[in-house]
Each structure stands twice: as structure tokens, then as C-alpha cells.
Motif scaffolding. Structure first.
Motif, PDB file in Angstrom:
ATOM      1  N   TYR A   1      12.978  -5.135   2.178  1.00 52.35           N
ATOM      2  CA  TYR A   1      14.074  -5.328   1.234  1.00 52.35           C
ATOM      3  C   TYR A   1      14.665  -3.954   0.942  1.00 52.35           C
ATOM      4  O   TYR A   1      13.961  -3.057   0.459  1.00 52.35           O
ATOM      5  N   ASP A   2      15.932  -3.791   1.273  1.00 50.90           N
ATOM      6  CA  ASP A   2      16.630  -2.547   0.981  1.00 50.90           C
ATOM      7  C   ASP A   2      17.104  -2.597  -0.454  1.00 50.90           C
ATOM      8  O   ASP A   2      17.977  -3.397  -0.803  1.00 50.90           O
ATOM      9  N   GLY A   3      16.522  -1.752  -1.276  1.00 51.49           N
ATOM     10  CA  GLY A   3      16.844  -1.748  -2.698  1.00 51.49           C
ATOM     11  C   GLY A   3      18.311  -1.429  -2.966  1.00 51.49           C
ATOM     12  O   GLY A   3      18.986  -0.787  -2.158  1.00 51.49           O
ATOM     13  N   LYS A   4      18.793  -1.913  -4.094  1.00 53.83           N
ATOM     14  CA  LYS A   4      20.158  -1.630  -4.525  1.00 53.83           C
ATOM     15  C   LYS A   4      20.239  -1.856  -6.024  1.00 53.83           C
ATOM     16  O   LYS A   4      19.371  -2.496  -6.615  1.00 53.83           O
ATOM     17  N   ASP A   5      21.279  -1.311  -6.630  1.00 60.17           N
ATOM     18  CA  ASP A   5      21.500  -1.472  -8.071  1.00 60.17           C
ATOM     19  C   ASP A   5      20.272  -1.082  -8.892  1.00 60.17           C
ATOM     20  O   ASP A   5      19.883  -1.771  -9.833  1.00 60.17           O
ATOM     21  N   GLY A   6      19.641   0.024  -8.516  1.00 53.94           N
ATOM     22  CA  GLY A   6      18.491   0.517  -9.256  1.00 53.94           C
ATOM     23  C   GLY A   6      17.158  -0.068  -8.841  1.00 53.94           C
ATOM     24  O   GLY A   6      16.112   0.333  -9.347  1.00 53.94           O
ATOM     25  N   HIS A   7      17.152  -1.033  -7.934  1.00 60.68           N
ATOM     26  CA  HIS A   7      15.915  -1.648  -7.463  1.00 60.68           C
ATOM     27  C   HIS A   7      15.410  -0.857  -6.260  1.00 60.68           C
ATOM     28  O   HIS A   7      16.185  -0.513  -5.384  1.00 60.68           O
ATOM     29  N   PRO A   8      14.101  -0.562  -6.184  1.00 60.73           N
ATOM     30  CA  PRO A   8      13.582   0.249  -5.071  1.00 60.73           C
ATOM     31  C   PRO A   8      13.519  -0.523  -3.761  1.00 60.73           C
ATOM     32  O   PRO A   8      13.517  -1.756  -3.744  1.00 60.73           O
ATOM     33  N   ASP A   9      13.474   0.232  -2.659  1.00 62.47           N
ATOM     34  CA  ASP A   9      13.174  -0.370  -1.366  1.00 62.47           C
ATOM     35  C   ASP A   9      11.766  -0.943  -1.443  1.00 62.47           C
ATOM     36  O   ASP A   9      10.868  -0.340  -2.037  1.00 62.47           O
ATOM     37  N   LEU A  10      11.569  -2.110  -0.838  1.00 63.92           N
ATOM     38  CA  LEU A  10      10.262  -2.768  -0.840  1.00 63.92           C
ATOM     39  C   LEU A  10       9.899  -3.189   0.574  1.00 63.92           C
ATOM     40  O   LEU A  10      10.766  -3.581   1.352  1.00 63.92           O
ATOM     41  N   LYS A  11       8.634  -3.127   0.880  1.00 68.68           N
ATOM     42  CA  LYS A  11       8.104  -3.589   2.163  1.00 68.68           C
ATOM     43  C   LYS A  11       7.154  -4.735   1.845  1.00 68.68           C
ATOM     44  O   LYS A  11       6.136  -4.538   1.175  1.00 68.68           O
ATOM     45  N   GLY A  12       7.497  -5.940   2.306  1.00 68.23           N
ATOM     46  CA  GLY A  12       6.759  -7.120   1.891  1.00 68.23           C
ATOM     47  C   GLY A  12       5.891  -7.735   2.959  1.00 68.23           C
ATOM     48  O   GLY A  12       6.144  -7.586   4.157  1.00 68.23           O
ATOM     49  N   PHE A  13       4.888  -8.478   2.491  1.00 67.10           N
ATOM     50  CA  PHE A  13       3.959  -9.215   3.351  1.00 67.10           C
ATOM     51  C   PHE A  13       3.794 -10.608   2.757  1.00 67.10           C
ATOM     52  O   PHE A  13       3.792 -10.778   1.546  1.00 67.10           O
ATOM     53  N   GLY A  14       3.637 -11.601   3.628  1.00 66.55           N
ATOM     54  CA  GLY A  14       3.458 -12.946   3.120  1.00 66.55           C
ATOM     55  C   GLY A  14       3.027 -13.922   4.201  1.00 66.55           C
ATOM     56  O   GLY A  14       2.650 -13.538   5.310  1.00 66.55           O
ATOM     57  N   ALA A  15       3.118 -15.202   3.859  1.00 64.09           N
ATOM     58  CA  ALA A  15       2.724 -16.287   4.755  1.00 64.09           C
ATOM     59  C   ALA A  15       3.369 -17.576   4.267  1.00 64.09           C
ATOM     60  O   ALA A  15       3.716 -17.699   3.085  1.00 64.09           O
ATOM     61  N   LYS A  16       3.498 -18.515   5.162  1.00 61.90           N
ATOM     62  CA  LYS A  16       3.981 -19.864   4.831  1.00 61.90           C
ATOM     63  C   LYS A  16       5.302 -19.837   4.067  1.00 61.90           C
ATOM     64  O   LYS A  16       5.478 -20.545   3.069  1.00 61.90           O
ATOM     65  N   GLY A  17       6.236 -19.002   4.530  1.00 59.38           N
ATOM     66  CA  GLY A  17       7.563 -18.977   3.937  1.00 59.38           C
ATOM     67  C   GLY A  17       7.687 -18.186   2.650  1.00 59.38           C
ATOM     68  O   GLY A  17       8.745 -18.203   2.021  1.00 59.38           O
ATOM     69  N   ARG A  18       6.632 -17.481   2.231  1.00 55.42           N
ATOM     70  CA  ARG A  18       6.665 -16.717   0.972  1.00 55.42           C
ATOM     71  C   ARG A  18       6.261 -15.270   1.226  1.00 55.42           C
ATOM     72  O   ARG A  18       5.283 -15.014   1.918  1.00 55.42           O
ATOM     73  N   ILE A  19       7.002 -14.369   0.641  1.00 61.92           N
ATOM     74  CA  ILE A  19       6.624 -12.961   0.627  1.00 61.92           C
ATOM     75  C   ILE A  19       6.105 -12.685  -0.785  1.00 61.92           C
ATOM     76  O   ILE A  19       6.820 -12.876  -1.760  1.00 61.92           O
ATOM     77  N   PHE A  20       4.865 -12.263  -0.897  1.00 65.35           N
ATOM     78  CA  PHE A  20       4.255 -12.149  -2.224  1.00 65.35           C
ATOM     79  C   PHE A  20       3.562 -10.822  -2.484  1.00 65.35           C
ATOM     80  O   PHE A  20       3.214 -10.521  -3.618  1.00 65.35           O
ATOM     81  N   PHE A  21       3.363 -10.019  -1.458  1.00 68.21           N
ATOM     82  CA  PHE A  21       2.696  -8.727  -1.627  1.00 68.21           C
ATOM     83  C   PHE A  21       3.656  -7.646  -1.163  1.00 68.21           C
ATOM     84  O   PHE A  21       4.028  -7.589   0.000  1.00 68.21           O
ATOM     85  N   TRP A  22       4.098  -6.817  -2.103  1.00 67.48           N
ATOM     86  CA  TRP A  22       5.136  -5.829  -1.834  1.00 67.48           C
ATOM     87  C   TRP A  22       4.609  -4.415  -2.052  1.00 67.48           C
ATOM     88  O   TRP A  22       3.891  -4.158  -3.018  1.00 67.48           O
ATOM     89  N   LEU A  23       5.010  -3.520  -1.172  1.00 70.43           N
ATOM     90  CA  LEU A  23       4.705  -2.102  -1.313  1.00 70.43           C
ATOM     91  C   LEU A  23       5.976  -1.361  -1.680  1.00 70.43           C
ATOM     92  O   LEU A  23       7.066  -1.690  -1.193  1.00 70.43           O
ATOM     93  N   ARG A  24       5.828  -0.339  -2.533  1.00 68.32           N
ATOM     94  CA  ARG A  24       6.954   0.533  -2.832  1.00 68.32           C
ATOM     95  C   ARG A  24       6.449   1.965  -2.938  1.00 68.32           C
ATOM     96  O   ARG A  24       5.311   2.217  -3.325  1.00 68.32           O
ATOM     97  N   GLN A  25       7.301   2.886  -2.546  1.00 69.05           N
ATOM     98  CA  GLN A  25       6.973   4.306  -2.568  1.00 69.05           C
ATOM     99  C   GLN A  25       6.967   4.818  -4.001  1.00 69.05           C
ATOM    100  O   GLN A  25       7.823   4.432  -4.800  1.00 69.05           O
ATOM    101  N   GLY A  26       6.011   5.658  -4.315  1.00 67.89           N
ATOM    102  CA  GLY A  26       5.951   6.253  -5.642  1.00 67.89           C
ATOM    103  C   GLY A  26       4.643   6.978  -5.851  1.00 67.89           C
ATOM    104  O   GLY A  26       3.965   7.348  -4.888  1.00 67.89           O
ATOM    105  N   VAL A  27       4.284   7.134  -7.089  1.00 69.03           N
ATOM    106  CA  VAL A  27       3.022   7.778  -7.447  1.00 69.03           C
ATOM    107  C   VAL A  27       2.011   6.677  -7.755  1.00 69.03           C
ATOM    108  O   VAL A  27       2.138   5.977  -8.759  1.00 69.03           O
TER     109      VAL A  27
END
Length: 133
Positions: free
Chosen positions: A34-60
Motif C-alpha cells: 500500500y503506497d501511503g498518501k495523505d499522511g498515511h505511511p507506506d505499508l507492506k501487507g501479508f494475508g490469506a483468504k482474501g484478507r490482508i491483516f498483518f502490515w509492516l511499516r518503517q519506523g522505530v
């Protein structure tokens, strides 16, 4: 029931590689960026069965504040996820086995991801019929 979680990581590419190596053992095989926009960070997601539920984001990262328990559908999945995590560079917290202090049917393993977050791979036989325990 949770819908999703964001996990803040210190090295996004390293964490993507780690989770791509570990999560398929639990049937979590879908990836989405997910390419972040409007103040929302870029996210890298993982999921199964049509759902993305575990997201990574860069930070501390703040690993002492996070524990993630992933559902396994059998003891074999717990063992496979644990082995994949160790092979991908995780630090073992405890090997696969019954967690008698919770329940004799609670089978799990724990490891720390590259940022030190506590991960648990959990099979609770009373919640999931055993496939190959």
C-alpha cells in the motif's frame, strides 16, 4: 476478533524477507503493498483468504511493547513456522511444545523477529480440529 495490525520495523526490506520466509508455513501467502498518501505511511501487507491483516511499516520499533500470536492449524504448522523463523534468522524464545501453564492442549513455539518482536505460533486443538498433530 482483530481485523489487522501494524508492526513498526527498523529495516523494512529485511522484515519483508523474514516474513515472506516464515508466514507461508501458516498459510499466509498473499502479499500486498500500500503506497501511503495523505499522511498515511507506506505499508507492506501479508494475508490469506482474501484478507490482508498483518502490515509492516518503517519506523522505530518498540519490540518490548509487541507480542504477535499467529494461528497455526496443527502442531506440524507450529513446528514448520518455528523452523522457518529460525532459518530466517529469528532468535528462539521457546521451542515447539505443549504450554502446560496455559492448557495441555495449547501447543506453541516462540521466537523473536529481526527487530526483537515476540512472535508466537499457536495451535489450540479445542479451536481447530487436528489435521496432523
Amino acid at each position: 476478533m482483530l481485523d489487522h495490525i501494524f508492526l513498526t520495523v527498523g529495516d523494512l526490506e529485511r522484515s519483508i524477507a523474514f516474513y515472506e520466509a516464515v508466514l507461508p508455513a501458516l498459510g499466509i501467502t498473499v502479499r500486498h503493498d500500500y503506497d501511503g498518501k495523505d499522511g498515511h505511511p507506506d505499508l507492506k501487507g501479508f494475508g490469506a483468504k482474501g484478507r490482508i491483516f498483518f502490515w509492516l511499516r518503517q519506523g522505530v520499533p518498540a519490540p518490548a511493547t509487541v507480542h504477535v500470536g499467529f494461528v497455526a492449524h496443527s502442531e506440524a504448522e507450529v513446528k514448520a513456522a518455528h523452523a522457518a523463523a529460525l532459518a530466517a534468522g529469528a532468535e528462539e524464545i521457546h521451542p515447539p511444545g505443549p504450554q502446560l501453564h496455559y492448557d495441555p492442549r495449547y501447543y506453541a513455539a516462540q521466537a523473536r523477529d529481526p527487530d526483537g518482536h515476540s512472535l508466537e505460533f499457536v495451535f489450540k486443538s479445542w479451536q481447530h480440529p487436528a489435521v496432523d498433530a
